[in-house]
Scaffold this motif. Structure first.
Motif, PDB file in Angstrom:
ATOM      1  N   GLN A   1     -15.396   2.890  -0.088  1.00 19.79           N
ATOM      2  CA  GLN A   1     -13.959   2.992  -0.352  1.00 19.79           C
ATOM      3  C   GLN A   1     -13.668   3.957  -1.497  1.00 19.79           C
ATOM      4  O   GLN A   1     -12.657   4.666  -1.477  1.00 19.79           O
ATOM      5  CB  GLN A   1     -13.382   1.614  -0.674  1.00 19.79           C
ATOM      6  CG  GLN A   1     -11.850   1.605  -0.697  1.00 19.79           C
ATOM      7  CD  GLN A   1     -11.288   0.243  -1.002  1.00 19.79           C
ATOM      8  OE1 GLN A   1     -11.726  -0.428  -1.944  1.00 19.79           O
ATOM      9  NE2 GLN A   1     -10.318  -0.186  -0.221  1.00 19.79           N
TER      10      GLN A   1
ATOM     11  N   GLN B   1       0.828  -1.207   0.000  1.00 22.93           N
ATOM     12  CA  GLN B   1       0.000   0.000   0.000  1.00 22.93           C
ATOM     13  C   GLN B   1       0.859   1.253   0.000  1.00 22.93           C
ATOM     14  O   GLN B   1       0.507   2.261  -0.623  1.00 22.93           O
ATOM     15  CB  GLN B   1      -0.919   0.007   1.224  1.00 22.93           C
ATOM     16  CG  GLN B   1      -1.787   1.270   1.307  1.00 22.93           C
ATOM     17  CD  GLN B   1      -2.895   1.146   2.322  1.00 22.93           C
ATOM     18  OE1 GLN B   1      -3.806   0.356   2.171  1.00 22.93           O
ATOM     19  NE2 GLN B   1      -2.813   1.931   3.396  1.00 22.93           N
TER      20      GLN B   1
ATOM     21  N   ARG C   1      -6.750   3.205  -9.271  1.00 27.87           N
ATOM     22  CA  ARG C   1      -6.581   2.179  -8.239  1.00 27.87           C
ATOM     23  C   ARG C   1      -7.517   1.001  -8.479  1.00 27.87           C
ATOM     24  O   ARG C   1      -7.135  -0.154  -8.279  1.00 27.87           O
ATOM     25  CB  ARG C   1      -6.849   2.789  -6.862  1.00 27.87           C
ATOM     26  CG  ARG C   1      -6.908   1.773  -5.745  1.00 27.87           C
ATOM     27  CD  ARG C   1      -7.243   2.411  -4.415  1.00 27.87           C
ATOM     28  NE  ARG C   1      -7.327   1.405  -3.365  1.00 27.87           N
ATOM     29  CZ  ARG C   1      -7.599   1.690  -2.100  1.00 27.87           C
ATOM     30  NH1 ARG C   1      -7.796   2.933  -1.722  1.00 27.87           N
ATOM     31  NH2 ARG C   1      -7.664   0.728  -1.206  1.00 27.87           N
TER      32      ARG C   1
ATOM     33  N   SER D   1     -12.928  10.844   5.605  1.00 29.49           N
ATOM     34  CA  SER D   1     -12.218   9.815   4.860  1.00 29.49           C
ATOM     35  C   SER D   1     -11.938   8.604   5.752  1.00 29.49           C
ATOM     36  O   SER D   1     -12.151   7.450   5.351  1.00 29.49           O
ATOM     37  CB  SER D   1     -10.902  10.371   4.302  1.00 29.49           C
ATOM     38  OG  SER D   1     -10.140   9.353   3.681  1.00 29.49           O
TER      39      SER D   1
ATOM     40  N   THR E   1     -11.277   7.095  -0.828  1.00 30.45           N
ATOM     41  CA  THR E   1     -10.072   7.286  -1.636  1.00 30.45           C
ATOM     42  C   THR E   1     -10.092   8.634  -2.340  1.00 30.45           C
ATOM     43  O   THR E   1      -9.078   9.348  -2.398  1.00 30.45           O
ATOM     44  CB  THR E   1      -9.940   6.159  -2.673  1.00 30.45           C
ATOM     45  OG1 THR E   1      -9.938   4.895  -2.009  1.00 30.45           O
ATOM     46  CG2 THR E   1      -8.646   6.299  -3.463  1.00 30.45           C
TER      47      THR E   1
ATOM     48  N   SER F   1       0.474   4.145  -2.747  1.00 27.11           N
ATOM     49  CA  SER F   1       0.207   5.540  -2.396  1.00 27.11           C
ATOM     50  C   SER F   1       1.200   6.474  -3.060  1.00 27.11           C
ATOM     51  O   SER F   1       0.831   7.552  -3.549  1.00 27.11           O
ATOM     52  CB  SER F   1       0.252   5.719  -0.873  1.00 27.11           C
ATOM     53  OG  SER F   1      -0.772   4.972  -0.249  1.00 27.11           O
TER      54      SER F   1
ATOM     55  N   THR G   1      -8.211   8.217  -8.488  1.00 27.62           N
ATOM     56  CA  THR G   1      -8.988   7.246  -7.715  1.00 27.62           C
ATOM     57  C   THR G   1      -9.369   6.054  -8.587  1.00 27.62           C
ATOM     58  O   THR G   1      -9.259   4.893  -8.169  1.00 27.62           O
ATOM     59  CB  THR G   1     -10.271   7.908  -7.164  1.00 27.62           C
ATOM     60  OG1 THR G   1      -9.910   9.024  -6.342  1.00 27.62           O
ATOM     61  CG2 THR G   1     -11.076   6.922  -6.330  1.00 27.62           C
TER      62      THR G   1
ATOM     63  N   GLN H   1       0.295   6.629  -6.679  1.00 31.81           N
ATOM     64  CA  GLN H   1      -0.966   7.342  -6.868  1.00 31.81           C
ATOM     65  C   GLN H   1      -0.784   8.842  -6.709  1.00 31.81           C
ATOM     66  O   GLN H   1      -1.393   9.638  -7.420  1.00 31.81           O
ATOM     67  CB  GLN H   1      -1.993   6.807  -5.861  1.00 31.81           C
ATOM     68  CG  GLN H   1      -3.432   7.115  -6.217  1.00 31.81           C
ATOM     69  CD  GLN H   1      -4.388   6.339  -5.347  1.00 31.81           C
ATOM     70  OE1 GLN H   1      -4.076   5.972  -4.210  1.00 31.81           O
ATOM     71  NE2 GLN H   1      -5.581   6.088  -5.849  1.00 31.81           N
TER      72      GLN H   1
END
Length: 299
Positions: free
Chosen positions: A79, A15, A38, A164, A83, A19, A35, A22
């Motif tokens: 989710q 992850q 992913r 979030s 995100t 991240s 988003t 991303q």
């Protein structure tokens, strides 16, 4: 040591990579596109993992049921929203405050786990969850004074971060509920099937939204297909770990142990990049390590 512990640590590691990738995408597309990358580019990877597992073991797919589909749909949408909000925070000057508050997710997951699944947390486990959240916030806030943390509660960034975290906590509990609702099948089969179905739902929802509302963003995603595929690969690999761990153990424990992701970042900063660290960041890492030891004892 329970199997959920090394699986969770591996998931946190992947992850962390997702991240970073991303965040890089955010410069080439908007929050919606980053988003979608992913989920949309993670779906083929998840289907590949499921296909390889079925081919290697010969195990039959468990029958889907209404409870599973409702939990997968609820968790998938939660989710997506979580995100999007987290990626949206990258556009704020003070996004670290919001990100820190998003890390309250394990505490909120403990609440949702009790409310939805009836899973109580042992006192030692609850102490570990709270300690882990405190440690993460200490690292995230860096050199900011404690008074700035309280001031930050009144900001838009904090509100987005807390929301979030709420959505991430709710989605994690929904995913555990979906996996448990399958009933039949090995732990890994239920985890991989839950992942594949969830990503299919998320991809369909986001693709329909962008086709109706933001085709230019979809075009930007396609132009960045290479980097987006890497995000999908890392994201699906991390999610496979999370779903497996959450099938084995209570969500609050899994998400709390997952805070070790911040320790990975801390170690890379110190050992690889030779960056200066503050006493608060060092203390926060120590608190997280203590929380992990407590979790191992509680779990």
């Amino acid at each position: 040591m329970g199997l959920w512990i090394p699986v969770t640590i591996a998931a946190a590691f992947f992850q962390n990579l997702r991240s970073a990738l991303q965040k890089h995408l955010k410069g080439r597309m908007g929050s919606t596109g980053a988003t979608f990358a992913r989920f949309g580019f993670g779906l083929p990877v998840a289907l590949l993992y499921l296909g390889l597992y079925v081919g290697a073991t010969g195990e039959a797919l468990p029958a889907l049921n209404a409870g599973f589909l409702f939990a997968a749909l609820s968790g998938g949408i939660a989710q997506i929203l979580a995100t999007f909000l987290l990626v949206y925070l990258f556009g704020f000057r003070n996004f670290m405050v919001g990100t820190a508050y998003s890390k309250t997710e394990p505490i909120q997951a403990a609440f949702f786990g009790f409310l939805i699944l009836g899973e109580a947390i042992a006192p030692l486990g609850l102490l570990a969850v709270v300690a882990g959240v405190i440690g993460v916030m200490m690292i995230s806030l860096g050199e900011r004074a404690p008074k700035d943390v309280l001031k930050g509660l009144a900001t838009r960034e904090a509100a987005i971060g807390i929301l979030s975290g709420t959505l991430f906590g709710a989605s994690a509990v929904a995913f555990r509920g979906a996996s448990l609702a399958l009933g039949d099948g090995t732990i890994l089969m239920r985890a991989l099937l839950t992942l594949a179905v969830t990503l299919a739902i998320q991809t369909a929802v986001m693709l329909a939204w962008m086709l109706m509302k933001d085709r230019d963003e979809l075009s930007r995603v396609l132009k960045a297909a290479g980097p987006s595929l890497l995000v999908g690969l890392m994201g699906a690999t991390a999610s496979a770990g999370w779903f497996t761990a959450m099938t084995l153990q209570k969500v609050a424990y899994v998400r709390a142990l997952g805070q070790i992701e911040l320790v990975f970042t801390f170690l890379a900063s110190v050992l690889w990049f030779q960056e200066r660290i503050t006493r608060l960041e060092f203390a926060g890492s120590a608190v997280i390590v203590c929380a992990i030891l407590l979790l191992i004892g509680a779990g």
